[in-house]
Design an enzyme around this catalytic site. Structure first.
Site, short mmCIF file in Angstrom:
data_model
loop_
_atom_site.label_atom_id
_atom_site.label_comp_id
_atom_site.label_asym_id
_atom_site.label_seq_id
_atom_site.Cartn_x
_atom_site.Cartn_y
_atom_site.Cartn_z
N THR A 127 0.68 -1.27 -0.15
CA THR A 127 0.10 0.31 -0.07
C THR A 127 0.72 1.29 0.07
OG1 THR A 127 -1.43 -1.26 1.20
CG2 THR A 127 -1.78 1.21 1.21
N TRP A 157 1.13 1.68 6.01
CA TRP A 157 0.29 0.59 6.63
C TRP A 157 1.12 -0.82 6.50
CZ3 TRP A 157 -3.05 2.13 10.17
CH2 TRP A 157 -3.64 3.05 9.99
N ILE A 158 2.31 -0.83 6.90
CA ILE A 158 3.03 -1.90 6.87
C ILE A 158 3.31 -2.59 8.08
CG2 ILE A 158 5.35 -2.90 5.94
CD1 ILE A 158 3.34 -1.45 3.96
N HIS A 341 -23.50 -7.69 26.54
CA HIS A 341 -23.13 -7.05 27.82
C HIS A 341 -23.46 -5.95 28.46
CE1 HIS A 341 -19.79 -10.05 26.91
NE2 HIS A 341 -19.30 -10.13 28.08
N GLY A 342 -24.54 -5.55 27.67
CA GLY A 342 -24.86 -3.99 27.87
C GLY A 342 -24.00 -2.99 28.38
N GLU A 366 -5.94 -6.22 3.75
CA GLU A 366 -5.77 -7.16 2.52
C GLU A 366 -6.67 -7.18 1.54
OE1 GLU A 366 -2.56 -10.29 2.80
OE2 GLU A 366 -3.15 -8.68 3.99
#
Length: 388
Positions: A127, A157-158, A341-342, A366
């Site tokens: 990227t 973003w590596i 879980h509220g 990906e």
């Protein structure tokens, strides 16, 4: 029937060993590591000893190879404990597959034995800041000279960029080529002068493991760094590598979805309201039923794609389907786990808020799910339908 019944006895043992590792070593420490955004060095060392970095490396190169379905289930177990651990070996596996399928014998013997032990960890750099999903529009260029290649450009973003010693760099060796993909190659590069890891990118989730920007400024790579020794093959090579990469992301989604379901199911049996466990309230019971059903469907779709890959068939459509469906499923299950879980689902003292932050990565990573849909539609037309 157990899902493990599709595996050999040895592979079943490996999956159970990883499950035990996750339950005993990962889950007790994950919350502390996650919230401190701490690199899990001790857990990575244990993963090395378990052979996880050699799962895609043949025995002749020192690996502990497993079938693609087994690889999927091992990845699911790791992500069930902490999705970041699965990310720490995902790109490494893609690079191992690239070397195995397309590398020269010299390249395989140089890298694979040390990759199998985790002594060398690998990542891939695709990227770019201005390119995103359009890989053919990249601006990183490797110009050939008498000593090899001179690389200039940037990647972003590596994953594992600082701690990986080997980078499979997708770049243009012929910027004038038409169509553009015929001028793209993969260089196997190491850190050195001209390569700068400029910063770690801040992230919503996927903590502990770094995602970085890389800058190449007259970075020099030797001629033998060219994967397979032939220019112009890199785009097709990487598309093949991304088949296992997308299966790995689908398996990560299964792990996150499974962890969210398991936590929601346990909480729904412990928590009471109006005099009975909350799972007995139809609204909560319906959530649990839908979560379990969609997770089962996602796992079967992912294992189907894994079996097709193991048989040696092209699986860009099948891996795309698995990645698309499993990631969207994980996101919905994580959201529903918060609902079950509220108020506690919004608390950092409970793991479900982590699942909710980790799940979106599989939707955009990906190859975004929008890209997956394009791939699936294109393959449907090209193949003449789903079952042609």
């Amino acid at each position: 029937m157990s899902i493990l019944d599709i595996l050999s006895d040895d592979e079943q043992f490996m999956v159970r060993t990883v499950k035990e590792f996750v339950d005993k070593e990962v889950k007790p420490v994950v919350q502390e590591l996650e919230h401190a955004n701490t690199y899990p060095e001790a857990l990575i060392e244990q993963m090395k000893r378990l052979g996880i970095y050699g799962l895609a490396v043949p025995e002749e190169y020192g690996g502990t190879p497993v079938s693609t379905p087994c690889y999927v289930l091992i990845t699911e177990e790791l992500a069930r404990g902490w999705m970041s651990l699965a990310g720490a070996m995902g790109g490494h596996t893609v690079v191992a597959k690239l070397l195995l399928h397309f590398g020269t014998e010299e390249q395989r013997r140089r890298w694979l034995p040390r990759m199998a032990t985790g002594e060398i960890r690998a990542t891939m750099a695709l990227t770019e800041p201005s390119g995103g999903s359009d890989l053919q529009a990249m601006h990183t260029v490797a110009r050939k000279d008498t000593d090899g290649y001179v690389v200039n450009g940037a990647k972003t973003w590596i994953t594992n960029a600082r701690r990986s010693q080997l980078i499979a760099l997708l770049c243009k060796t012929d910027p004038a080529a038409s169509p553009a993909h015929q001028g793209i190659s993969i260089l196997l590069v190491e850190h050195g002068p001209g390569l700068t890891v400029s910063r770690d990118l801040p992230k919503l989730g996927y903590k502990g493991v770094e995602s970085c920007e890389l800058s190449f400024d007259d970075f020099r790579a030797p001629a033998e760094a060219l994967l397979g020794g032939v220019e112009g093959k890199g785009f097709a090579q990487m598309m093949k590598g991304l088949e296992i990469g997308r299966l790995q992301v689908a398996a990560r989604a299964l792990g996150v979805g499974r962890a969210a379901l398991e936590d929601a199911l346990a909480y729904a049996q412990e928590r009471e309201s109006f005099g009975k466990p909350i799972w007995k309230h139809q609204a909560i019971g319906n959530y649990l039923a839908d979560m379990a059903t969609s997770l089962t469907a996602a796992r079967q779709l992912t294992l189907f794609a894994a079996r097709e890959a193991e048989a040696g068939r092209r699986v860009d459509m099948e891996a795309g389907m698995a990645k698309l469906f499993a990631s969207e499923t994980a996101m919905q299950i994580a959201l529903n786990a918060v609902r079950v879980h509220g108020g506690y689902g919004y608390s950092t003292e409970f793991d479900v808020e982590r699942y909710f932050r980790d799940a979106p990565l599989m939707i955009v990573g990906e190859g975004t799910n929008e890209i997956q849909r394009n791939v699936i539609a294109g393959q449907l037309v090209k193949r003449g339908g789903l079952d042609a």
